[in-house]
Write a protein that holds these residues in place. Structure first.
Motif, PDB file in Angstrom:
ATOM      1  N   VAL A  59       0.807  -1.183   0.079  1.00  0.00           N
ATOM      2  CA  VAL A  59       0.154  -0.190  -0.007  1.00  0.00           C
ATOM      3  C   VAL A  59       0.771   1.427  -0.026  1.00  0.00           C
ATOM      4  O   VAL A  59       0.435   2.236  -0.533  1.00  0.00           O
ATOM      5  CB  VAL A  59      -0.851   0.006   1.103  1.00  0.00           C
ATOM      6  CG1 VAL A  59      -2.133  -1.076   1.006  1.00  0.00           C
ATOM      7  CG2 VAL A  59      -0.207  -0.216   2.555  1.00  0.00           C
ATOM      8  N   TYR A  60       2.135   1.144   0.719  1.00  0.00           N
ATOM      9  CA  TYR A  60       3.061   2.366   0.623  1.00  0.00           C
ATOM     10  C   TYR A  60       3.286   2.670  -0.799  1.00  0.00           C
ATOM     11  O   TYR A  60       3.269   4.114  -1.159  1.00  0.00           O
ATOM     12  CB  TYR A  60       3.911   1.985   1.585  1.00  0.00           C
ATOM     13  CG  TYR A  60       5.154   3.419   1.338  1.00  0.00           C
ATOM     14  CD1 TYR A  60       4.968   4.429   2.181  1.00  0.00           C
ATOM     15  CD2 TYR A  60       6.264   3.078   0.469  1.00  0.00           C
ATOM     16  CE1 TYR A  60       5.911   5.482   2.153  1.00  0.00           C
ATOM     17  CE2 TYR A  60       7.018   4.280   0.444  1.00  0.00           C
ATOM     18  CZ  TYR A  60       6.982   5.320   1.073  1.00  0.00           C
ATOM     19  OH  TYR A  60       7.737   6.592   0.991  1.00  0.00           O
ATOM     20  N   ALA A  61       3.531   1.907  -1.600  1.00  0.00           N
ATOM     21  CA  ALA A  61       4.173   2.203  -3.155  1.00  0.00           C
ATOM     22  C   ALA A  61       3.278   2.901  -3.691  1.00  0.00           C
ATOM     23  O   ALA A  61       3.186   3.920  -4.591  1.00  0.00           O
ATOM     24  CB  ALA A  61       4.552   0.829  -3.760  1.00  0.00           C
ATOM     25  N   PRO A  62       1.845   2.501  -3.868  1.00  0.00           N
ATOM     26  CA  PRO A  62       0.678   2.948  -4.652  1.00  0.00           C
ATOM     27  C   PRO A  62       0.553   4.563  -4.184  1.00  0.00           C
ATOM     28  O   PRO A  62       0.088   5.460  -4.770  1.00  0.00           O
ATOM     29  CB  PRO A  62      -0.388   2.405  -4.752  1.00  0.00           C
ATOM     30  CG  PRO A  62      -0.181   1.200  -3.645  1.00  0.00           C
ATOM     31  CD  PRO A  62       1.446   1.265  -3.435  1.00  0.00           C
ATOM     32  N   LEU A  63       0.528   4.825  -2.587  1.00  0.00           N
ATOM     33  CA  LEU A  63       0.274   6.010  -2.144  1.00  0.00           C
ATOM     34  C   LEU A  63       1.304   6.825  -2.340  1.00  0.00           C
ATOM     35  O   LEU A  63       0.801   8.056  -2.856  1.00  0.00           O
ATOM     36  CB  LEU A  63       0.084   5.929  -0.637  1.00  0.00           C
ATOM     37  CG  LEU A  63      -1.108   5.229   0.078  1.00  0.00           C
ATOM     38  CD1 LEU A  63      -0.920   4.766   1.592  1.00  0.00           C
ATOM     39  CD2 LEU A  63      -2.327   5.987  -0.148  1.00  0.00           C
ATOM     40  N   ARG A  64       2.513   6.633  -2.250  1.00  0.00           N
ATOM     41  CA  ARG A  64       3.464   7.356  -2.710  1.00  0.00           C
ATOM     42  C   ARG A  64       3.555   7.806  -4.321  1.00  0.00           C
ATOM     43  O   ARG A  64       3.942   8.936  -4.434  1.00  0.00           O
ATOM     44  CB  ARG A  64       4.867   6.705  -2.226  1.00  0.00           C
ATOM     45  CG  ARG A  64       6.197   7.627  -2.520  1.00  0.00           C
ATOM     46  CD  ARG A  64       6.307   8.616  -1.260  1.00  0.00           C
ATOM     47  NE  ARG A  64       7.635   9.045  -1.367  1.00  0.00           N
ATOM     48  CZ  ARG A  64       7.977  10.209  -2.273  1.00  0.00           C
ATOM     49  NH1 ARG A  64       7.073  10.796  -2.876  1.00  0.00           N
ATOM     50  NH2 ARG A  64       9.243  10.732  -2.079  1.00  0.00           N
TER      51      ARG A  64
END
Length: 371
Positions: free
Chosen positions: A177-182
């Motif tokens: 989830v971090y990668a697509p948020l960022r």
């Protein structure tokens, strides 16, 4: 350089699935053959391994036929006990973590590896478990085990100040989830919705807030989760089974939705109504069979909405995320379970009992180290 050729009198043993019945809590402890050693590799004495929904999908052959026997687990943390002579990024004794990827081609002419997108490499895609390595290097086996062997590029040093029971589930659940948020601009001035506040989704709430989103909305089925999701830091909560006309009252209020749900029957068209003009819907949940709900194209055309997907993250993405977790003092909601309890833990996860991530603790190794 590395090249610490420590004694290799340890054996590779772990929880093995021998058939789809393993999914029902019927894994068996036993020895297995790790990938063939190369001087690019690191052997890790495992102290912690998170339990991911991917493990359950694989155990039951939900994403295709699993190559049994299989040892699952790709949220691995432990200490390096053997380091190849070609490795200069890790030394014996370092605390390291391994996520869902074990290898890419790593070639300079690769359109993805050369750009730091190893997780999308089109040439070599080795998962941490249930994959074959190139050539004669053998089969990948995961982290419900005593030891793991992986290419050093995908063994990430864990920064000081981050407890191992927190670091482990970040290696897959967190980065997913971090990668697509960022990469989709999560930050000040943005409103973000997280669909499915479970093992993955709770990380979505934590990281959306840590990245500075103005407003974070947790979206899940039942109102019973409301207090928990607000306690995680969400500003609002939508219960799709219990809140009447939620897709109408929330229409056009979100810039970005990260969807962790892995159901082909989710109310996708209603989720899309929550997006503002030019909003983004990013799917990270992976259902059995890869089935996705039908989309009415006019829902996209009418508001310029974009639908995309995101798969785990690169080693550099993971390093960035781990440091943010330290800097922002992110505390995942985890429940530690002994490695010996792995069968019951996967049954409990499937039953929805986790709040929100189980982490297996290899206590015999924990007693030998300060990790």
């Amino acid at each position: 350089m590395g090249g610490f050729n420590m004694p290799t009198d340890y054996t590779f043993q772990g929880w093995l699935g021998h058939s789809p019945e393993a999914y029902n809590g019927k894994m068996e402890w036993g020895a297995f053959e790790p990938k063939k050693w190369t001087e690019d590799d690191v052997d890790i004495q495992i102290t912690h391994c998170g339990i991911c929904g991917s493990d359950l999908h694989t155990l039951k052959s939900g994403w295709g036929a699993t190559n049994y026997p299989c040892c699952v687990g790709h949220e691995i943390v432990g200490r390096a006990v053997r380091v190849g002579s070609n490795v200069d990024s890790i030394k014996v004794g370092d605390r390291v973590g391994v996520g869902a990827q074990g290898r890419s081609c790593l070639e300079a002419d690769c359109p993805d590896c050369s750009q730091g997108r190893e997780n999308y490499c089109p040439r070599v895609r080795v998962n941490t478990y249930d994959s074959r390595y190139p050539g004669d290097e053998g089969k990948s086996m995961g982290g419900y085990a005593d030891y793991n062997r992986t290419h050093h590029k995908f063994a990430i040093k864990i920064p000081d100040g981050l407890p191992s029971e927190y670091a482990a589930p970040l290696m897959c659940g967190g980065i997913t989830v971090y990668a697509p948020l960022r990469k989709n601009g999560c930050g000040p001035g943005m409103t973000v919705g997280i669909v499915g506040v479970g093992g993955l989704g709770h990380f979505g709430v934590l990281f959306a807030k840590a990245l500075g989103a103005d407003r974070v909305v947790g979206i899940s089925r039942k109102a019973s989760k409301r207090d928990e999701v607000l306690a995680l830091g969400a500003d609002e909560y939508i219960a799709t089974d219990d809140d009447k006309d939620w897709w109408k009252t929330g229409k056009g209020t979100l810039d970005l939705i990260i969807c962790t749900v892995s159901s082909a029957h989710m109310p996708l068209s209603r989720y899309l109504r929550l997006l503002r003009t030019n909003g983004n819907f990013i799917q990270v949940g992976a259902p059995d069979g890869g089935k996705f709900p039908e989309i009415n194209v006019f829902a996209l055309l009418g508001a310029g909405i974009k639908i995309g997907g995101s798969g785990i993250g690169s080693p550099s993405d993971i390093e960035e995320m781990l440091q943010l977790a330290v800097d922002k003092k992110i505390e995942p909601w985890v429940e530690k379970r002994p490695m010996s309890d792995a069968n019951q833990a996967i049954v409990d996860l499937e039953a929805g009992k986790a709040r929100y991530r189980y982490v297996l603790v290899n206590e015999k190794h924990l007693s030998e180290t300060k990790l």
